[in-house]
Design a protein around this motif. Sequence first.
Motif, PDB file in Angstrom:
ATOM      1  N   ALA A 185      -7.078   1.088  -8.860  1.00 23.97           N
ATOM      2  CA  ALA A 185      -5.640   1.380  -8.964  1.00 23.97           C
ATOM      3  C   ALA A 185      -4.862   0.382  -8.104  1.00 23.97           C
ATOM      4  O   ALA A 185      -3.808  -0.130  -8.511  1.00 23.97           O
ATOM      5  N   VAL A 186      -5.388   0.076  -6.911  1.00 22.19           N
ATOM      6  CA  VAL A 186      -4.714  -0.884  -6.026  1.00 22.19           C
ATOM      7  C   VAL A 186      -4.735  -2.280  -6.658  1.00 22.19           C
ATOM      8  O   VAL A 186      -3.717  -2.988  -6.690  1.00 22.19           O
ATOM      9  N   LYS A 187      -5.883  -2.669  -7.191  1.00 24.84           N
ATOM     10  CA  LYS A 187      -5.972  -3.990  -7.848  1.00 24.84           C
ATOM     11  C   LYS A 187      -4.944  -4.108  -8.975  1.00 24.84           C
ATOM     12  O   LYS A 187      -4.238  -5.106  -9.100  1.00 24.84           O
ATOM     13  N   ILE A 188      -4.878  -3.058  -9.795  1.00 20.01           N
ATOM     14  CA  ILE A 188      -3.987  -3.090 -10.964  1.00 20.01           C
ATOM     15  C   ILE A 188      -2.526  -3.138 -10.510  1.00 20.01           C
ATOM     16  O   ILE A 188      -1.717  -3.910 -11.041  1.00 20.01           O
ATOM     17  N   ALA A 189      -2.198  -2.318  -9.492  1.00 22.81           N
ATOM     18  CA  ALA A 189      -0.811  -2.299  -8.986  1.00 22.81           C
ATOM     19  C   ALA A 189      -0.435  -3.674  -8.434  1.00 22.81           C
ATOM     20  O   ALA A 189       0.680  -4.165  -8.643  1.00 22.81           O
ATOM     21  N   ARG A 190      -1.362  -4.300  -7.736  1.00 18.15           N
ATOM     22  CA  ARG A 190      -1.065  -5.626  -7.171  1.00 18.15           C
ATOM     23  C   ARG A 190      -0.925  -6.663  -8.282  1.00 18.15           C
ATOM     24  O   ARG A 190      -0.029  -7.518  -8.238  1.00 18.15           O
ATOM     25  N   ALA A 191      -1.804  -6.597  -9.277  1.00 16.74           N
ATOM     26  CA  ALA A 191      -1.743  -7.571 -10.375  1.00 16.74           C
ATOM     27  C   ALA A 191      -0.417  -7.435 -11.123  1.00 16.74           C
ATOM     28  O   ALA A 191       0.185  -8.435 -11.532  1.00 16.74           O
ATOM     29  N   HIS A 192       0.041  -6.180 -11.291  1.00 17.43           N
ATOM     30  CA  HIS A 192       1.273  -5.957 -12.055  1.00 17.43           C
ATOM     31  C   HIS A 192       2.523  -6.379 -11.276  1.00 17.43           C
ATOM     32  O   HIS A 192       3.414  -7.030 -11.818  1.00 17.43           O
ATOM     33  N   THR A 193       2.572  -5.988 -10.008  1.00 21.47           N
ATOM     34  CA  THR A 193       3.805  -6.245  -9.244  1.00 21.47           C
ATOM     35  C   THR A 193       3.801  -7.620  -8.581  1.00 21.47           C
ATOM     36  O   THR A 193       4.836  -8.098  -8.133  1.00 21.47           O
ATOM     37  N   ARG A 194       2.616  -8.204  -8.468  1.00 19.38           N
ATOM     38  CA  ARG A 194       2.427  -9.459  -7.711  1.00 19.38           C
ATOM     39  C   ARG A 194       2.911  -9.287  -6.266  1.00 19.38           C
ATOM     40  O   ARG A 194       3.486 -10.176  -5.668  1.00 19.38           O
ATOM     41  N   ARG A 195       2.708  -8.083  -5.742  1.00 26.15           N
ATOM     42  CA  ARG A 195       2.996  -7.787  -4.336  1.00 26.15           C
ATOM     43  C   ARG A 195       1.716  -7.242  -3.707  1.00 26.15           C
ATOM     44  O   ARG A 195       0.860  -6.713  -4.424  1.00 26.15           O
ATOM     45  N   GLY A 196       1.616  -7.311  -2.387  1.00 28.13           N
ATOM     46  CA  GLY A 196       0.363  -6.922  -1.736  1.00 28.13           C
ATOM     47  C   GLY A 196       0.376  -5.571  -1.043  1.00 28.13           C
ATOM     48  O   GLY A 196      -0.646  -4.891  -0.970  1.00 28.13           O
ATOM     49  N   GLY A 197       1.538  -5.149  -0.525  1.00 27.49           N
ATOM     50  CA  GLY A 197       1.587  -3.992   0.375  1.00 27.49           C
ATOM     51  C   GLY A 197       1.296  -2.669  -0.320  1.00 27.49           C
ATOM     52  O   GLY A 197       1.658  -2.467  -1.480  1.00 27.49           O
ATOM     53  N   ILE A 198       0.644  -1.785   0.415  1.00 25.76           N
ATOM     54  CA  ILE A 198       0.400  -0.427  -0.085  1.00 25.76           C
ATOM     55  C   ILE A 198       0.814   0.536   1.024  1.00 25.76           C
ATOM     56  O   ILE A 198       0.434   0.361   2.185  1.00 25.76           O
ATOM     57  N   ILE A 199       1.590   1.554   0.652  1.00 20.59           N
ATOM     58  CA  ILE A 199       1.987   2.569   1.628  1.00 20.59           C
ATOM     59  C   ILE A 199       1.192   3.838   1.370  1.00 20.59           C
ATOM     60  O   ILE A 199       1.166   4.354   0.240  1.00 20.59           O
ATOM     61  N   ALA A 200       0.505   4.297   2.415  1.00 21.41           N
ATOM     62  CA  ALA A 200      -0.290   5.530   2.326  1.00 21.41           C
ATOM     63  C   ALA A 200       0.242   6.514   3.371  1.00 21.41           C
ATOM     64  O   ALA A 200       1.185   6.199   4.108  1.00 21.41           O
ATOM     65  N   PHE A 201      -0.386   7.686   3.440  1.00 19.90           N
ATOM     66  CA  PHE A 201       0.171   8.764   4.264  1.00 19.90           C
ATOM     67  C   PHE A 201      -0.772   9.197   5.381  1.00 19.90           C
ATOM     68  O   PHE A 201      -1.990   9.062   5.271  1.00 19.90           O
ATOM     69  N   GLU A 202      -0.168   9.737   6.420  1.00 17.53           N
ATOM     70  CA  GLU A 202      -0.965  10.405   7.442  1.00 17.53           C
ATOM     71  C   GLU A 202      -1.688  11.573   6.779  1.00 17.53           C
ATOM     72  O   GLU A 202      -1.139  12.196   5.857  1.00 17.53           O
ATOM     73  N   ASP A 203      -2.892  11.845   7.215  1.00 18.47           N
ATOM     74  CA  ASP A 203      -3.727  12.937   6.699  1.00 18.47           C
ATOM     75  C   ASP A 203      -4.275  12.684   5.292  1.00 18.47           C
ATOM     76  O   ASP A 203      -4.868  13.570   4.684  1.00 18.47           O
ATOM     77  N   ALA A 204      -4.059  11.465   4.770  1.00 17.12           N
ATOM     78  CA  ALA A 204      -4.583  11.163   3.431  1.00 17.12           C
ATOM     79  C   ALA A 204      -6.086  10.899   3.489  1.00 17.12           C
ATOM     80  O   ALA A 204      -6.605  10.433   4.500  1.00 17.12           O
ATOM     81  N   PHE A 205      -6.750  11.195   2.382  1.00  9.91           N
ATOM     82  CA  PHE A 205      -8.145  10.753   2.210  1.00  9.91           C
ATOM     83  C   PHE A 205      -8.249  10.127   0.832  1.00  9.91           C
ATOM     84  O   PHE A 205      -7.915  10.750  -0.171  1.00  9.91           O
ATOM     85  N   HIS A 206      -8.732   8.863   0.803  1.00 13.02           N
ATOM     86  CA  HIS A 206      -8.859   8.195  -0.495  1.00 13.02           C
ATOM     87  C   HIS A 206     -10.259   7.646  -0.730  1.00 13.02           C
ATOM     88  O   HIS A 206     -10.478   6.981  -1.747  1.00 13.02           O
ATOM     89  N   GLY A 207     -11.186   7.852   0.212  1.00 16.82           N
ATOM     90  CA  GLY A 207     -12.555   7.405  -0.037  1.00 16.82           C
ATOM     91  C   GLY A 207     -13.162   6.690   1.148  1.00 16.82           C
ATOM     92  O   GLY A 207     -12.540   6.576   2.214  1.00 16.82           O
ATOM     93  N   ARG A 208     -14.391   6.187   0.937  1.00 12.28           N
ATOM     94  CA  ARG A 208     -15.175   5.631   2.038  1.00 12.28           C
ATOM     95  C   ARG A 208     -15.500   4.152   1.882  1.00 12.28           C
ATOM     96  O   ARG A 208     -16.243   3.602   2.682  1.00 12.28           O
ATOM     97  N   THR A 209     -15.039   3.497   0.810  1.00  9.68           N
ATOM     98  CA  THR A 209     -15.214   2.047   0.716  1.00  9.68           C
ATOM     99  C   THR A 209     -14.183   1.405   1.647  1.00  9.68           C
ATOM    100  O   THR A 209     -13.278   2.092   2.132  1.00  9.68           O
TER     101      THR A 209
END
Length: 453
Positions: A129-153
Amino acid sequence: MGTIQLRTPIPGPKSRALGERRAAAVPRGLSHATPVYVAKAEDAWLEDVDGNRYIDFAGGIGCLNVGHRQKPILSAVREQLDRFLHTCIQVTPYEGYIRLAERMNQVTPGKFPKKTLFVNSGAEAIENAVKIARAHTRRGGIIAFEDAFHGRTLMTLALTSKTHPYKAGFAPFPSDVYRIPYAYCYRCSYSLKYPSCNLYCAQHLEDTFKRVVASEEVAAVIAEPVLGEGGFVVPPPDYFRVLSEICRKHGVLFIADEVQSGFGRTGKLFASEHYGLEPDILVSAKSLGGGLPLAAVTGRAEIMDAPGSGGLGGTFAGNPVSCAAALAVLDVFDREDLLERANQIGSRFQKRAKGWQKRWPIIGDVRGLGGMQAIELVKSQETREPAADEAKEVTRYCYQHGLITITAGSYSNVIRVLVPFVVTREQMDEALDVLEAAVEAVAEPQNAVAQVT
Ligand SMILES: Cc1ncc(COP(=O)(O)O)c(C=O)c1O
């Protein structure tokens, strides 16, 4: 006779022996919530290698919303086993993948044209999802949240919030990730109260674009519509409307991580629907495969098509057996009233847990949406100091008395319910009796009878 049947002290001798072999053969970094080893599972219960039977409130961490070994899923898997196991979608494709993508495009929120990519795990789906969002917007930044869990990679760890045990020791992480507080009203980062706060935490995104990172450098905001590992936190009804409006204004994509909140868990197929949220990209996994590994990235067609040919994929991604299982899962949701059952589970849990909250100050908060329910344990309802040891003790009492539960929360002080929706009323009552006794044993240790060791 109830579902719970205990024949040995827990863990039994065979589980103990396996525990010793495990300690020698498997790294300690892989921990277990319980020391019991499974022999078989069905519907909402499982049996260990010593013949003890438990009610399963964990559901493989939310992977078994439809239940263990449901017949339509087993039949679909068996049929696929007789045809072929693997060819790799990038070499010789197969219809099951395409049919499942078509179904996902239909059932996810938003009437716009969509496309879906399948991969193996929730974390891999978030990475994509991050790769696709970056490819589409041609921007790098991602904003996430305190207490979030998105995985272990590594990328998903950068997005994940909790330090121990997830992040500590594994730095450096990929850069260009920014973090803002979530709408965790019970522990508001700004010490405000809803609704008089006027959703300051969501409005704060505008401020972040001024003070932390320019919006034109941000590809996406990623959020769980209900926090999973972060403690089953349910934001106020208008929270995601405000957040997504700010995103749209700045050309920033909104990615909903529905890995844990999806597939009916909250009483709607996706939790986004509770908020009228139509994410640009929606990530699902866990219960999608009905127990088999599968994850999906579904998004607006023009966004999903941003990466060039060969930019997405994976050897086992969208495995045909998992796709067959997922198609059967969607059929089960079409045919059966599972969403209604999720809501009934939620009401039954809330009714009992609110009673416990009145009796025992150790229950700080009772919260949830549909079948995604939790209690947050505290030292005192006034100070709200997290009670992590007590939460651990509750889960230990539970498995020793026939109920499998798991904790959650940045402070590890939340007990969460992810029971399969096929749980019967009787099983639900039996399980809640155990949980109640566990809370009582921890809240009033002086009264606890015959502690099992
Ligand atoms: C919200 C959320 N996102 C992502 C993940 C990672 O999924 P997986 O463990 O399949 O990689 C999880 C796992 O618990 C999750 O709850």
